[in-house]
Scaffold this motif. Structure first.
Motif, PDB file in Angstrom:
ATOM      1  N   ILE A 168      -0.413  12.914 -12.810  1.00 56.46           N
ATOM      2  CA  ILE A 168      -0.850  12.800 -10.671  1.00 56.46           C
ATOM      3  C   ILE A 168       0.013  11.717 -10.911  1.00 56.46           C
ATOM      4  O   ILE A 168       0.831  11.223 -11.456  1.00 56.46           O
ATOM      5  CB  ILE A 168      -2.118  11.330 -11.137  1.00 56.46           C
ATOM      6  N   ALA A 169       0.430  11.826  -9.720  1.00 60.22           N
ATOM      7  CA  ALA A 169       0.872  11.355  -8.634  1.00 60.22           C
ATOM      8  C   ALA A 169       0.243  10.571  -7.141  1.00 60.22           C
ATOM      9  O   ALA A 169      -0.669  11.861  -6.756  1.00 60.22           O
ATOM     10  CB  ALA A 169       2.267  12.043  -8.046  1.00 60.22           C
ATOM     11  N   ASN A 170       0.371   9.857  -7.164  1.00 58.70           N
ATOM     12  CA  ASN A 170      -0.576   9.446  -5.525  1.00 58.70           C
ATOM     13  C   ASN A 170       0.493   9.937  -4.814  1.00 58.70           C
ATOM     14  O   ASN A 170       1.552  10.174  -4.172  1.00 58.70           O
ATOM     15  CB  ASN A 170      -0.407   7.743  -5.470  1.00 58.70           C
ATOM     16  N   ASP A 171       0.170   9.361  -3.619  1.00 58.83           N
ATOM     17  CA  ASP A 171       0.247  10.141  -1.907  1.00 58.83           C
ATOM     18  C   ASP A 171       1.663   9.740  -1.113  1.00 58.83           C
ATOM     19  O   ASP A 171       2.627  10.530  -0.573  1.00 58.83           O
ATOM     20  CB  ASP A 171      -0.868   9.982  -0.927  1.00 58.83           C
ATOM     21  N   SER A 172       1.982   8.350  -1.221  1.00 57.73           N
ATOM     22  CA  SER A 172       3.374   7.875  -1.362  1.00 57.73           C
ATOM     23  C   SER A 172       4.608   8.381  -2.465  1.00 57.73           C
ATOM     24  O   SER A 172       5.141   8.235  -1.578  1.00 57.73           O
ATOM     25  CB  SER A 172       3.216   6.197  -1.468  1.00 57.73           C
ATOM     26  N   TYR A 173       4.168   9.077  -4.065  1.00 55.85           N
ATOM     27  CA  TYR A 173       5.170   9.404  -4.499  1.00 55.85           C
ATOM     28  C   TYR A 173       5.668  10.835  -4.062  1.00 55.85           C
ATOM     29  O   TYR A 173       6.702  11.357  -3.491  1.00 55.85           O
ATOM     30  CB  TYR A 173       4.047   9.427  -6.078  1.00 55.85           C
ATOM     31  N   ASP A 174       3.877  11.637  -3.404  1.00 56.54           N
ATOM     32  CA  ASP A 174       4.952  12.624  -3.253  1.00 56.54           C
ATOM     33  C   ASP A 174       5.479  12.658  -1.849  1.00 56.54           C
ATOM     34  O   ASP A 174       5.962  13.647  -1.599  1.00 56.54           O
ATOM     35  CB  ASP A 174       3.367  13.596  -2.971  1.00 56.54           C
ATOM     36  N   ARG A 190       0.650  -1.019   0.268  1.00 56.06           N
ATOM     37  CA  ARG A 190       0.258  -0.286   0.045  1.00 56.06           C
ATOM     38  C   ARG A 190       0.848   1.718  -0.350  1.00 56.06           C
ATOM     39  O   ARG A 190      -0.129   2.950  -0.925  1.00 56.06           O
ATOM     40  CB  ARG A 190      -0.839  -0.262   1.153  1.00 56.06           C
ATOM     41  N   THR A 214       6.793   7.243   3.423  1.00 56.50           N
ATOM     42  CA  THR A 214       5.075   7.519   3.298  1.00 56.50           C
ATOM     43  C   THR A 214       4.004   7.416   3.816  1.00 56.50           C
ATOM     44  O   THR A 214       3.397   8.412   4.169  1.00 56.50           O
ATOM     45  CB  THR A 214       4.550   6.231   2.484  1.00 56.50           C
TER      46      THR A 214
END
Length: 171
Positions: free
Chosen positions: A18-24, A3, A161
């Motif tokens: 777009i980037a997910n929260d984990s990437y950010d 996850r 993350t």
């Protein structure tokens, strides 16, 4: 896929979509990137770069690969004005981009480096695999960052993350 897997999606010109929260959390808040900062080619030639740690040879290989890929994109979309402006801006801002553009052989395009070390400000260096998946019909690049399960890097990635871009204040 765990996850905590960082995922980012780019278009054919390497504009971040777009980037997910984990990437950010791993790479920095992409929502704060404005204008050209949202383009990976621009960031690697002119802008602030990224948290990825690379030798000069690795940086040069990445840049050469990005230019070769961008040349292929320009050939596929010759009438795209946004792409033309990006190319003009890159030429004006980076002599190295110009050198690579003029000498690049698109048939020699290489995928971005599969193994990366990300220097996260809160958890330190994290060694990751980076797989770039290309969706041909939509002309997208999906980058997925993973660490081998059960390793210290997997623990650091999970912590990164969770911690994200938070700053802890001393009281």
């Amino acid at each position: 896929m765990p996850r905590h897997t960082p995922v980012v999606v780019y278009d054919a010109a390497w504009n971040l979509l777009i980037a997910n929260d984990s990437y950010d959390a791993l790479m920095g808040q992409t929502t704060t990137w404005q204008g050209r900062e949202r383009n990976a080619v621009w960031r690697n030639f002119v802008g602030p770069g990224s948290r990825a740690v690379a030798t000069p040879a690795e940086t040069e290989a990445l840049r050469a690969g990005l230019v070769a890929d961008l040349r292929l994109t320009a050939a596929r979309y010759p009438g795209d004005q946004r792409l033309r402006r990006l190319l003009d801006d890159l030429r004006a801002a980076s002599p190295r981009f110009v050198d690579l553009w003029e000498s690049a052989d698109p048939s020699q395009h290489h995928e971005p480096e599969r193994h990366k070390i990300i220097d996260h400000p809160a958890v330190g260096p994290v060694a990751l695999d980076c797989d770039t998946l290309t969706v041909a019909v939509e002309d997208l690049r999906i980058m997925v960052y993973t660490a081998e399960l059960g390793t210290e890097d997997a623990e650091r990635l999970a912590l990164a993350t969770v911690v994200g871009n938070q700053t802890l204040e001393e009281r």
